[in-house]
Design an enzyme around this catalytic site. Structure first.
Site, PDB file in Angstrom:
ATOM      1  N   GLN A  57       0.799  -1.220   0.000  1.00 54.96           N
ATOM      2  CA  GLN A  57       0.000   0.000   0.000  1.00 54.96           C
ATOM      3  C   GLN A  57       0.833   1.272   0.000  1.00 54.96           C
ATOM      4  OE1 GLN A  57      -2.681  -1.751   3.292  1.00 54.96           O
ATOM      5  NE2 GLN A  57      -4.022  -0.364   2.194  1.00 54.96           N
ATOM      6  N   HIS A  83      -2.285  -5.071 -12.653  1.00 57.09           N
ATOM      7  CA  HIS A  83      -1.827  -4.881 -14.027  1.00 57.09           C
ATOM      8  C   HIS A  83      -2.695  -5.616 -15.039  1.00 57.09           C
ATOM      9  CE1 HIS A  83       2.444  -3.996 -12.281  1.00 57.09           C
ATOM     10  NE2 HIS A  83       1.676  -2.921 -12.291  1.00 57.09           N
ATOM     11  N   ASP A 130       2.184   0.668  -8.048  1.00 58.00           N
ATOM     12  CA  ASP A 130       3.529   0.689  -8.624  1.00 58.00           C
ATOM     13  C   ASP A 130       4.428   1.711  -7.930  1.00 58.00           C
ATOM     14  OD1 ASP A 130       2.503  -1.157 -10.351  1.00 58.00           O
ATOM     15  OD2 ASP A 130       2.820   0.011 -12.183  1.00 58.00           O
ATOM     16  N   ARG A 144       3.629   0.137  13.130  1.00 59.30           N
ATOM     17  CA  ARG A 144       3.374  -1.183  12.564  1.00 59.30           C
ATOM     18  C   ARG A 144       3.475  -1.112  11.045  1.00 59.30           C
ATOM     19  NH1 ARG A 144      -2.258  -4.099  11.382  1.00 59.30           N
ATOM     20  NH2 ARG A 144      -1.383  -6.041  10.577  1.00 59.30           N
ATOM     21  N   HIS A 195       1.095  -9.281   4.679  1.00 57.96           N
ATOM     22  CA  HIS A 195      -0.061  -8.398   4.508  1.00 57.96           C
ATOM     23  C   HIS A 195      -0.486  -8.433   3.040  1.00 57.96           C
ATOM     24  CE1 HIS A 195      -2.218  -4.760   6.416  1.00 57.96           C
ATOM     25  NE2 HIS A 195      -2.832  -5.007   5.266  1.00 57.96           N
ATOM     26  N   ASN A 250      -1.993 -10.860   8.430  1.00 62.32           N
ATOM     27  CA  ASN A 250      -2.985  -9.815   8.628  1.00 62.32           C
ATOM     28  C   ASN A 250      -4.293 -10.190   7.934  1.00 62.32           C
ATOM     29  OD1 ASN A 250      -3.629  -6.843   9.366  1.00 62.32           O
ATOM     30  ND2 ASN A 250      -4.258  -7.020   7.215  1.00 62.32           N
ATOM     31  N   GLU A 251      -5.346 -10.307   8.727  1.00 59.32           N
ATOM     32  CA  GLU A 251      -6.706 -10.476   8.241  1.00 59.32           C
ATOM     33  C   GLU A 251      -6.902 -11.599   7.214  1.00 59.32           C
ATOM     34  OE1 GLU A 251      -8.108  -5.797   8.690  1.00 59.32           O
ATOM     35  OE2 GLU A 251      -8.049  -6.746   6.714  1.00 59.32           O
ATOM     36  N   ASN A 275      -8.302  -5.947  14.524  1.00 54.70           N
ATOM     37  CA  ASN A 275      -8.626  -4.826  13.644  1.00 54.70           C
ATOM     38  C   ASN A 275     -10.134  -4.611  13.696  1.00 54.70           C
ATOM     39  OD1 ASN A 275      -5.949  -4.931  12.914  1.00 54.70           O
ATOM     40  ND2 ASN A 275      -6.308  -5.596  10.809  1.00 54.70           N
ATOM     41  N   TYR A 323     -13.254  -1.819  12.469  1.00 54.04           N
ATOM     42  CA  TYR A 323     -13.656  -0.625  11.733  1.00 54.04           C
ATOM     43  C   TYR A 323     -15.154  -0.343  11.823  1.00 54.04           C
ATOM     44  CZ  TYR A 323      -9.069  -0.610   9.474  1.00 54.04           C
ATOM     45  OH  TYR A 323      -7.719  -0.558   9.229  1.00 54.04           O
ATOM     46  N   GLU A 379      -5.432  -2.227  14.221  1.00 54.13           N
ATOM     47  CA  GLU A 379      -5.937  -1.252  13.250  1.00 54.13           C
ATOM     48  C   GLU A 379      -7.270  -0.717  13.723  1.00 54.13           C
ATOM     49  OE1 GLU A 379      -6.228  -2.503   9.130  1.00 54.13           O
ATOM     50  OE2 GLU A 379      -4.326  -3.573   9.230  1.00 54.13           O
TER      51      GLU A 379
END
Length: 483
Positions: free
Chosen positions: A35, A55, A68, A93, A138, A182-183, A323, A325, A394
């Site tokens: 990310q 892509h 990219d 993190r 991740h 992660n997740e 995490n 949200y 998170e």
């Protein structure tokens, strides 16, 4: 700090923050390799599944963008360290890119450039008094491992364990807190049920469950490697991170539906590790087996654990990585067709999920704000698995467009931190850390750059990827300083 900011913070801090977090409580922020790093093909780094996905399937990404360059953190990592320092973070993190360290996915070749990049980053954080909290995986699986089946190949647990041993050997002398995966909910259920995440393969009710079991074995093998080979010398902690949505019944008669949804989302990736018995949640395992039989399968679509595998996975934790949200309501289906899990419901449990109309929506389609769900979820985890150490890895808010005076994000963090305080002080939950997602605006997977979670704004139209603090950055800095 100018007078306007001071008054804003004074107003927002409110009554809930007259009480402090307990001594030793830590505050941090987070990002993930794909990310933010960019530099997708520099040196000897190989392609990840996300490189390939964006892509070859750009139409899947909301703004047809890719990672990219992203935040260009591969080249601007010192600026990121400075930002972490500006915020006064106790920890930062971040994740390691598997194909940047092991270009072929296997241990036959280690990239000197990749190893050096993360080593320098870790050292720079420590020099500023910031603890590195490292996520080993991740979502950026090496593409050549995906070509062999990826997370649906049972050998993946050994491939991941080998990778984990490499990074423990490289960095465990300086890194004391590790996240294995992660997740898995996102890269198993989100990926295989919808195809909107890499690898873009739709295999509803089959591929996701194969992936689920393999992630549990992969995590467990990595944890046991650390426990056996590194813990005595380095005295660190290792666990997995799960994203869990809080579910509550649409009315007082739908508590069972909400509990089923919680067991499927929270229990599937927690019960094998944290429960006393191990294995899948019994009710979920039974329901999927019954559904599978009705559909003509000779075995359950949810692969069972052997006794040896249950023993391998059970107890492989040093804390609960959480995490959080958003929340949802749940009710039993009444003859309707139930959409794919986890966005629309659970066909295997006959549960339909929705939201309450009074919950505000954030800057992305799946995001609805319900702070009280955070405290309720923490309480549910305590009831399910005991008063274990909970590390909030998170929590953050999505916006759209340019807004440096981001009151909505400040409100979100304030209200959710208040719920964490209540969980600690009123419910006696053992919550030890809080991580804001994200330190920077970044590539938000299928949303591309259209949703923004950053305490710092990143100008993605600027070749230099200029970073500017939002008001929420100053707010969070005040919280970190004042505890």
């Amino acid at each position: 700090m100018n007078l306007l900011t001071t008054l804003l913070l004074s107003e927002l801090l409110g009554v809930g923050f007259c009480r402090k977090f307990p001594p030793g409580f830590k505050f941090g922020a987070a990002t993930a390799a794909y990310q933010v790093e960019g530099a997708w093909n520099v040196s000897d780094k190989s392609a990840s599944i996300w490189d390939t996905f964006v892509h070859t399937r750009p139409e899947i990404i909301a703004d047809r963008s890719n990672g990219d360059v992203a935040c260009d953190s591969y080249n601007q990592w010192m600026r990121d360290v400075e930002i972490a320092s500006e915020l006064g973070l106790d920890f930062y993190r971040f994740s390691l890119s598997w194909p940047r360290i092991l270009p072929y996915g296997f241990t036959n070749k280690t990239s000197e450039d990749g190893v050096k990049f993360y080593s320098n980053f870790i050292d720079a954080l420590l020099e500023r008094g910031i603890e590195p909290v490292v996520t080993i995986y991740h979502w950026d699986l090496p593409q050549n491992l995906q070509d062999l089946g990826g997370w649906t190949n049972p050998l993946i647990s050994d491939w991941f364990a080998d990778y984990a041993r490499v990074v423990f050997s490289l960095y465990a002398d300086r890194v004391k807190t590790w996240i294995t995966l992660n997740e898995p909910l996102a890269f198993c259920d989100g990926a295989y049920n919808f195809g909107v995440h890499a690898p873009g393969i739709i295999s509803q009710g089959i591929g996701n469950y194969i992936c689920s079991k393999n992630t549990m074995l992969a995590h467990a093998k990595a944890w046991r490697i650390y426990d056996k080979e590194f813990r005595r010398k380095y005295k660190g902690k290792v666990s997995i991170t799960n994203q869990i949505i809080w579910f509550e019944g649409t009315d007082e008669n739908e508590g069972e539906a909400a509990e089923l949804a919680l067991q499927l989302m929270g229990g599937l990736y927690s019960h094998p590790i944290y429960s006393k018995k191990g294995g899948w949640p019994e009710q979920i395992e039974r329901l999927i087996a019954e559904k599978s039989k009705q559909e003509g399968f000779s075995k359950s679509r949810l692969p069972e654990f052997t006794k040896e595998e249950k023993k391998l996975v059970r107890g492989t934790y040093d804390f609960f990585g959480l995490n959080y949200y958003t929340s949802r309501t749940a009710r039993r289906a009444r003859g309707e067709v139930v959409g794919p899990w986890p966005l629309f419901g659970g066909p295997d449990i006959d549960v339909i999920i929705s939201v309450r109309p009074e919950w505000p929506q954030g800057g992305t389609s799946w995001f609805y704000v319900y702070p009280e769900g955070f405290r309720k979820l923490i309480s549910w985890l305590k009831k399910q698995y005991g008063n274990m150490e909970i590390f909030i890895t998170e929590n953050g808010f999505a916006t759209t467009g340019e807004d440096l005076e981001d009151k909505a994000r400040i409100d979100y963090h304030k209200e959710h931190l208040e719920q964490v305080l209540l969980a600690i002080q009123e419910d006696k939950a053992n919550v030890v850390a809080y991580t804001a997602w994200s330190m920077l605006d970044n590539f938000e997977w299928s949303d591309g750059y259209s949703s923004k979670f950053g305490l710092y704004e990143v100008d993605f139209n600027d070749p230099a990827r200029a970073r500017r603090p939002r008001a929420s950055a100053q707010f969070y800095k005040e919280i970190v300083q004042a505890k």
